[in-house]
Design an enzyme around this catalytic site. Structure first.
Site, PDB file in Angstrom:
ATOM      1  N   LYS A 196       0.868  -1.192   0.000  1.00  0.00           N
ATOM      2  CA  LYS A 196       0.000   0.000   0.000  1.00  0.00           C
ATOM      3  C   LYS A 196       0.896   1.230   0.000  1.00  0.00           C
ATOM      4  O   LYS A 196       2.033   1.180   0.466  1.00  0.00           O
ATOM      5  CB  LYS A 196      -0.886   0.012   1.249  1.00  0.00           C
ATOM      6  CG  LYS A 196      -2.122   0.864   1.130  1.00  0.00           C
ATOM      7  CD  LYS A 196      -3.272   0.111   0.466  1.00  0.00           C
ATOM      8  CE  LYS A 196      -4.532   0.951   0.404  1.00  0.00           C
ATOM      9  NZ  LYS A 196      -5.700   0.149   0.023  1.00  0.00           N
TER      10      LYS A 196
HETATM   11  P1  NAD Z   1     -13.118   7.863  -2.197  1.00  0.00           P
HETATM   12  O1  NAD Z   1     -12.063   8.871  -2.033  1.00  0.00           O
HETATM   13  O2  NAD Z   1     -13.703   7.635  -3.542  1.00  0.00           O
HETATM   14  O3  NAD Z   1     -14.320   8.141  -1.171  1.00  0.00           O
HETATM   15  C1  NAD Z   1     -14.115   8.276   0.198  1.00  0.00           C
HETATM   16  C2  NAD Z   1     -15.433   8.643   0.833  1.00  0.00           C
HETATM   17  O4  NAD Z   1     -15.253   8.712   2.255  1.00  0.00           O
HETATM   18  C3  NAD Z   1     -15.947  10.014   0.401  1.00  0.00           C
HETATM   19  O5  NAD Z   1     -17.364   9.957   0.245  1.00  0.00           O
HETATM   20  C4  NAD Z   1     -15.601  10.908   1.594  1.00  0.00           C
HETATM   21  O6  NAD Z   1     -16.455  12.021   1.700  1.00  0.00           O
HETATM   22  C5  NAD Z   1     -15.805   9.940   2.728  1.00  0.00           C
HETATM   23  N1  NAD Z   1     -15.129  10.372   3.955  1.00  0.00           N
HETATM   24  C6  NAD Z   1     -13.858  10.812   4.100  1.00  0.00           C
HETATM   25  N2  NAD Z   1     -13.626  11.168   5.364  1.00  0.00           N
HETATM   26  C7  NAD Z   1     -14.777  10.936   6.043  1.00  0.00           C
HETATM   27  C8  NAD Z   1     -15.175  11.103   7.389  1.00  0.00           C
HETATM   28  N3  NAD Z   1     -14.334  11.565   8.300  1.00  0.00           N
HETATM   29  N4  NAD Z   1     -16.443  10.742   7.737  1.00  0.00           N
HETATM   30  C9  NAD Z   1     -17.316  10.279   6.820  1.00  0.00           C
HETATM   31  N5  NAD Z   1     -16.984  10.100   5.529  1.00  0.00           N
HETATM   32  C10 NAD Z   1     -15.736  10.427   5.143  1.00  0.00           C
HETATM   33  O7  NAD Z   1     -12.480   6.482  -1.616  1.00  0.00           O
HETATM   34  P2  NAD Z   1     -12.890   5.003  -1.942  1.00  0.00           P
HETATM   35  O8  NAD Z   1     -12.007   4.521  -3.032  1.00  0.00           O
HETATM   36  O9  NAD Z   1     -14.369   4.898  -2.081  1.00  0.00           O
HETATM   37  O10 NAD Z   1     -12.429   4.264  -0.601  1.00  0.00           O
HETATM   38  C11 NAD Z   1     -13.260   4.168   0.550  1.00  0.00           C
HETATM   39  C12 NAD Z   1     -12.778   3.019   1.410  1.00  0.00           C
HETATM   40  O11 NAD Z   1     -12.796   1.809   0.636  1.00  0.00           O
HETATM   41  C13 NAD Z   1     -11.352   3.132   1.941  1.00  0.00           C
HETATM   42  O12 NAD Z   1     -11.273   2.501   3.204  1.00  0.00           O
HETATM   43  C14 NAD Z   1     -10.556   2.322   0.941  1.00  0.00           C
HETATM   44  O13 NAD Z   1      -9.329   1.853   1.466  1.00  0.00           O
HETATM   45  C15 NAD Z   1     -11.526   1.197   0.682  1.00  0.00           C
HETATM   46  N6  NAD Z   1     -11.283   0.471  -0.558  1.00  0.00           N
HETATM   47  C16 NAD Z   1     -11.254   1.106  -1.759  1.00  0.00           C
HETATM   48  C17 NAD Z   1     -11.041   0.365  -2.908  1.00  0.00           C
HETATM   49  C18 NAD Z   1     -11.087   0.984  -4.277  1.00  0.00           C
HETATM   50  O14 NAD Z   1     -11.035   0.230  -5.262  1.00  0.00           O
HETATM   51  N7  NAD Z   1     -11.196   2.287  -4.423  1.00  0.00           N
HETATM   52  C19 NAD Z   1     -10.808  -1.015  -2.829  1.00  0.00           C
HETATM   53  C20 NAD Z   1     -10.861  -1.632  -1.586  1.00  0.00           C
HETATM   54  C21 NAD Z   1     -11.105  -0.872  -0.456  1.00  0.00           C
END
Ligand code: NAD
Length: 422
Positions: A112
């Site tokens: 990561k």
């Molecule tokens: P993103 O940047 O697209 O979205 C993040 C979301 O979280 C946004 O809606 C933001 O407003 C919200 N957020 C941020 N801080 C916050 C807070 N303090 N309280 C409430 N909401 C908050 O990110 P993503 O890619 O959707 O990732 C979200 C989660 O999923 C992370 O934990 C990431 O590690 C995990 N994840 C993502 C992927 C991927 O393919 N993108 C894969 C596996 C896991």
């Protein structure tokens, strides 16, 4: 011996991960001899990322790439841009990638990356400079066969395109396979953007079926409405569920009759958050955790379901779209209260599974249809969840410990068979 360079508290991401490993060790049999290897990242790289800002100032940012395990294949994992990213957080995220890739049986280790930066404060040109400099700095450890990058919080296909271009320019040949989650015309895969959300839906659908929860009319609350949360919400909406509450960094909204996703998604795309959405009641951030729902989907950041929130949660099913959203104490409380948690390492594995498909397609330069991608994704996740579910039933353990048992057995068997070098 504990590591000298991090000092985790029990509820910090690395502390949570260490507890998860301690809980699986009794289920590893003779392989437990190798378990210490899981508590130490193989390689940690900390880099300075200096960039010239548009106004001429020089700004420095701390960047990381952690390779937790390379035992089963190249490193694989996303890169996060966030003002509160720490080395310890990236270590935990890298370790969860090792477990996730092994739980789904993808031929990858776990890695990561992250930059401690608020990307919202940067212009597009500054963001590009930051991305290119970071990619150059970590260039010594990445590559299509060494360690493959992907999107995470606040990174997207455009950022992946800059990373791929920078690595390619530095090595003198176009290397599409160094990054997944790229735009389609640069070797990206159909279905990748929504793959993580789709995986949350597929594993959620299977879990709901097994516990007799009808998705038609089921009430969902979703924290985080970015890449993962919004895609999952849309698929549950298509299956007849009602998304009644959404929380993101901008606020928390509620509509007991179901939020209109066909309007909410474009609203968030246009304004950057759920705040200001009409046809919904604004609720307090803490009240979000009390809403009367059947399914809770944390899809934002780590440690959001704290022990106090776990006591109050109304849901019967928690689907971990985010990585590490539930602390260990909260996990125990949910188990005592009979709330089923589908753990992150299987629930959000859809993204890395389609990343694997993208990597394979890039090598063969032969691309699959979206339907082929979605069918294969469904098969892999349903099969992996089934194996984990059987393990949990057989040993009377949680799905999380069962997923860790399946994954750690694969990692440590590979470790044992490879042996120690020299
Ligand atoms: P993103 O940047 O697209 O979205 C993040 C979301 O979280 C946004 O809606 C933001 O407003 C919200 N957020 C941020 N801080 C916050 C807070 N303090 N309280 C409430 N909401 C908050 O990110 P993503 O890619 O959707 O990732 C979200 C989660 O999923 C992370 O934990 C990431 O590690 C995990 N994840 C993502 C992927 C991927 O393919 N993108 C894969 C596996 C896991």
């Amino acid at each position: 011996m504990t590591l000298s360079y991090v000092h985790p508290s029990p509820d910090s991401p690395w502390g949570t991960y260490l507890t998860q490993i301690d809980r699986v060790i009794p289920h590893l049999g003779p392989l437990a001899r190798w378990a210490e290897t899981l508590k130490r990242p193989k390689r940690v790289l900390i880099v300075d990322v200096p960039i010239e800002m548009d106004d001429g100032r020089i700004a420095h940012h701390e960047g990381y790439r952690v390779q937790h395990s390379l035992t089963r294949g190249p490193g694989k994992g996303g890169v996060r841009y966030h003002p509160e990213v720490t080395l310890e957080e990236v270590m935990a995220l890298a370790a969860w990638m090792s477990v996730k890739n092994a739980a789904v049986n993808l031929p990858f280790g776990g890695a990561k990356g992250g930059i401690r930066v608020d990307p919202q404060q940067l212009s597009r040109k500054e963001l590009e400079r930051l991305t290119r400099r970071y990619t150059s700095e970590i260039g010594i450890v990445i590559g299509p066969q060494q360690d493959i990058l992907a999107p995470d919080v606040n990174t997207n296909p455009q950022v992946m395109a800059w990373m791929m271009d920078t690595y390619s320019m530095n090595t003198g040949a176009t290397a599409t396979g160094v990054v997944t989650g790229k735009p389609i015309h640069l070797g990206g895969s159909m279905g990748r953007i929504k793959a993580t959300g789709r995986g949350v839906f597929v594993t959620g659908r299977e879990a709901a079926r097994r516990i007799g929860l009808d998705l038609q009319g089921a009430r969902l609350a979703v924290q985080g409405f970015g890449n993962v949360g919004s895609a999952a919400a849309e698929l549950f909406g298509q299956a007849g569920s009602l998304v009644i509450a959404v929380q993101d960094h901008s606020g928390s909204i509620f509509n007991g009759a179901g939020l209109d996703l066909s309007r909410l998604v474009p609203h968030v795309q246009a304004s950057g958050g759920v705040a200001g959405f009409s046809s919904a009641e604004v609720i307090d951030a803490e009240a979000f955790w009390d809403v009367d729902c059947n399914v809770m989907i944390p899809a934002a950041l780590e440690n959001q379901i704290t022990a106090a929130r776990a006591q109050r949660l109304q849901a019967r099913l928690v689907l971990e779209g985010a990585n590490g959203p539930t602390g260990s104490a909260a996990d125990d409380i949910l188990a005592e209260r009979g709330v089923l948690v589908v753990p992150d390492v299987i629930c959000n594995a859809g993204g890395v599974t389609v990343s694997y498909f993208e990597w394979v397609q890039d090598f063969s330069s032969f691309f699959w249809t979206e339907e082929e991608i979605n069918v294969k994704l469904d098969q892999i996740l349903v099969g992996a969840l089934g194996k984990i579910w059987d393990q949990a039933d057989r040993h009377h353990i949680s799905l999380r410990t069962a997923a860790f048992a399946v994954a750690c057995e694969r990692i440590l068997t590979a470790r044992q068979e490879r042996g120690l070098y020299p």
